[in-house]
Design a protein around this motif. Sequence first.
Motif, PDB file in Angstrom:
ATOM      1  N   SER A 284       0.803  -1.221   0.000  1.00 40.68           N
ATOM      2  CA  SER A 284       0.000   0.000   0.000  1.00 40.68           C
ATOM      3  C   SER A 284       0.835   1.270   0.000  1.00 40.68           C
ATOM      4  CB  SER A 284      -0.932   0.006   1.221  1.00 40.68           C
ATOM      5  OG  SER A 284      -0.176  -0.067   2.424  1.00 40.68           O
ATOM      6  N   TRP A 285       2.145   1.155  -0.150  1.00 36.09           N
ATOM      7  CA  TRP A 285       2.989   2.333  -0.063  1.00 36.09           C
ATOM      8  C   TRP A 285       2.867   3.202  -1.312  1.00 36.09           C
ATOM      9  CZ3 TRP A 285       7.282   4.444  -2.538  1.00 36.09           C
ATOM     10  CH2 TRP A 285       7.900   5.492  -1.822  1.00 36.09           C
ATOM     11  N   ASN A 286       2.736   4.502  -1.106  1.00 29.10           N
ATOM     12  CA  ASN A 286       2.706   5.488  -2.187  1.00 29.10           C
ATOM     13  C   ASN A 286       1.631   5.202  -3.235  1.00 29.10           C
ATOM     14  OD1 ASN A 286       3.795   7.913  -3.258  1.00 29.10           O
ATOM     15  ND2 ASN A 286       4.896   6.758  -4.816  1.00 29.10           N
ATOM     16  N   GLY A 287       0.480   4.715  -2.796  1.00 29.28           N
ATOM     17  CA  GLY A 287      -0.636   4.485  -3.706  1.00 29.28           C
ATOM     18  C   GLY A 287      -0.622   3.146  -4.402  1.00 29.28           C
ATOM     19  N   ALA A 288       0.299   2.270  -4.029  1.00 28.87           N
ATOM     20  CA  ALA A 288       0.367   0.953  -4.665  1.00 28.87           C
ATOM     21  C   ALA A 288      -0.691   0.019  -4.093  1.00 28.87           C
ATOM     22  CB  ALA A 288       1.755   0.342  -4.469  1.00 28.87           C
ATOM     23  N   SER A 289      -1.054  -0.967  -4.893  1.00 24.21           N
ATOM     24  CA  SER A 289      -1.931  -2.027  -4.399  1.00 24.21           C
ATOM     25  C   SER A 289      -1.197  -3.366  -4.362  1.00 24.21           C
ATOM     26  CB  SER A 289      -3.180  -2.154  -5.274  1.00 24.21           C
ATOM     27  OG  SER A 289      -2.824  -2.447  -6.617  1.00 24.21           O
ATOM     28  N   TYR A 290      -0.103  -3.454  -5.139  1.00 25.19           N
ATOM     29  CA  TYR A 290       0.720  -4.659  -5.097  1.00 25.19           C
ATOM     30  C   TYR A 290       2.139  -4.319  -5.553  1.00 25.19           C
ATOM     31  CZ  TYR A 290       0.259  -5.003 -10.215  1.00 25.19           C
ATOM     32  OH  TYR A 290       0.297  -4.755 -11.572  1.00 25.19           O
ATOM     33  N   CYS A 291       3.086  -5.205  -5.228  1.00 28.42           N
ATOM     34  CA  CYS A 291       4.485  -4.991  -5.615  1.00 28.42           C
ATOM     35  C   CYS A 291       5.048  -6.260  -6.239  1.00 28.42           C
ATOM     36  CB  CYS A 291       5.335  -4.563  -4.427  1.00 28.42           C
ATOM     37  SG  CYS A 291       5.512  -5.830  -3.141  1.00 28.42           S
ATOM     38  N   THR A 292       6.069  -6.089  -7.057  1.00 27.03           N
ATOM     39  CA  THR A 292       6.758  -7.218  -7.671  1.00 27.03           C
ATOM     40  C   THR A 292       8.254  -7.108  -7.400  1.00 27.03           C
ATOM     41  OG1 THR A 292       7.110  -6.078  -9.780  1.00 27.03           O
ATOM     42  CG2 THR A 292       5.052  -7.322  -9.519  1.00 27.03           C
ATOM     43  N   SER A 293       8.944  -8.225  -7.444  1.00 28.49           N
ATOM     44  CA  SER A 293      10.393  -8.253  -7.237  1.00 28.49           C
ATOM     45  C   SER A 293      11.018  -9.227  -8.225  1.00 28.49           C
ATOM     46  CB  SER A 293      10.744  -8.680  -5.809  1.00 28.49           C
ATOM     47  OG  SER A 293      10.265  -7.758  -4.863  1.00 28.49           O
ATOM     48  N   ASP A 294      12.101  -8.805  -8.859  1.00 26.81           N
ATOM     49  CA  ASP A 294      12.867  -9.659  -9.766  1.00 26.81           C
ATOM     50  C   ASP A 294      14.310  -9.714  -9.275  1.00 26.81           C
ATOM     51  OD1 ASP A 294      11.007 -10.086 -12.350  1.00 26.81           O
ATOM     52  OD2 ASP A 294      10.735  -8.044 -11.602  1.00 26.81           O
ATOM     53  N   LEU A 295      14.861 -10.901  -9.205  1.00 25.12           N
ATOM     54  CA  LEU A 295      16.222 -11.079  -8.694  1.00 25.12           C
ATOM     55  C   LEU A 295      17.035 -11.943  -9.658  1.00 25.12           C
ATOM     56  CD1 LEU A 295      18.401 -10.983  -6.442  1.00 25.12           C
ATOM     57  CD2 LEU A 295      17.277 -12.981  -5.437  1.00 25.12           C
ATOM     58  N   THR A 296      18.242 -11.477  -9.959  1.00 25.53           N
ATOM     59  CA  THR A 296      19.178 -12.258 -10.767  1.00 25.53           C
ATOM     60  C   THR A 296      20.500 -12.348 -10.025  1.00 25.53           C
ATOM     61  OG1 THR A 296      18.156 -11.457 -12.821  1.00 25.53           O
ATOM     62  CG2 THR A 296      20.332 -12.478 -12.995  1.00 25.53           C
ATOM     63  N   VAL A 297      20.990 -13.565  -9.854  1.00 22.80           N
ATOM     64  CA  VAL A 297      22.286 -13.803  -9.233  1.00 22.80           C
ATOM     65  C   VAL A 297      23.269 -14.113 -10.352  1.00 22.80           C
ATOM     66  CG1 VAL A 297      23.592 -15.250  -7.627  1.00 22.80           C
ATOM     67  CG2 VAL A 297      21.179 -14.725  -7.171  1.00 22.80           C
ATOM     68  N   LEU A 298      24.239 -13.219 -10.555  1.00 19.68           N
ATOM     69  CA  LEU A 298      25.214 -13.399 -11.616  1.00 19.68           C
ATOM     70  C   LEU A 298      26.501 -13.996 -11.073  1.00 19.68           C
ATOM     71  CD1 LEU A 298      23.403 -10.718 -12.365  1.00 19.68           C
ATOM     72  CD2 LEU A 298      24.936 -10.663 -14.322  1.00 19.68           C
ATOM     73  N   LYS A 299      27.386 -14.357 -11.996  1.00 21.87           N
ATOM     74  CA  LYS A 299      28.688 -14.862 -11.584  1.00 21.87           C
ATOM     75  C   LYS A 299      29.478 -13.734 -10.928  1.00 21.87           C
ATOM     76  CE  LYS A 299      28.634 -18.215 -15.339  1.00 21.87           C
ATOM     77  NZ  LYS A 299      29.251 -18.670 -16.599  1.00 21.87           N
ATOM     78  N   ASN A 300      30.476 -14.095 -10.153  1.00 23.53           N
ATOM     79  CA  ASN A 300      31.302 -13.130  -9.418  1.00 23.53           C
ATOM     80  C   ASN A 300      30.505 -12.366  -8.369  1.00 23.53           C
ATOM     81  OD1 ASN A 300      33.562 -13.798 -11.030  1.00 23.53           O
ATOM     82  ND2 ASN A 300      32.858 -12.389 -12.616  1.00 23.53           N
TER      83      ASN A 300
END
Length: 271
Positions: free
Chosen positions: A191-207
Amino acid sequence: MGTGSGSDPEPSSSGWSRAPGLVVKTLFLIGGAVLLKRLTKSTTRWDHSHVVSRSLSGEKFSKEQASRDPDNYFNIRMLSCPAAEMVDGSEVLYLEQAFWRTPQKPFRQRLYMVKPCPKELKCDVEVSSYAIRDAEEYKNFCDRPKDQRPLPEEVIGDIGEHLTTMQLRCCDRGKRCLYEGSAPPGGFPNSWNGASYCTSDLTVLKNNEIHLWDRGFDDDGNQVWGPKQGPYEFKPALSSPSVNSDVFSPLIISPQSTLDKPIKGSFILQE
């Protein structure tokens, strides 16, 4: 006698010339089988979880990205370390983020739980973030001596509201990344800043490089917080602990655009 003695060494020499080749081939096949067995053994569900934890470990900065695009990204310091372990073996990690000039004043603090995905899901590792019940007590947690940190049992008791979960899969062969994934379709309530939902994308790279993209959306699908151009790119500090250390760090990125945007709660406001 002369002829016999001259012909005897010939077949013997030929036999010995073939023998080393057979020995080498045999050793190669045996070694390959042993290596294959070891590689197969190293990819259990919990091994994937530990690899992700180690890859996310230590102190990281978004310095290079901020230098390339200062209008949309800041140099953020991200630091995390082990905080507790659940009975089932899941790792509980403390994570904080701060502007690199003021590392003692984190603007985001979270507890993360890293564990294998449930067998019924098509993923390898699950990374979940939680609010902290008494975040002030955890400020600069990783920078303190261990005897000055909350005890593991206290950490478990301070796991607060569930915020997001990212489901990671091993990257296809030939790609730069090791693991990549996102929150399930539809994301999680926010609900932050007018949101109704949030998404997250994560990539683990080499090094040990990490790309993370957190965004908030309203009911109409309009993005109301988070970077619009792409994920934050965190690279390890030169003095950051190695992959083999006992420091782990799942992450979450702060949405932000310019320095004159005020910080509210755990997020930096982006219009």
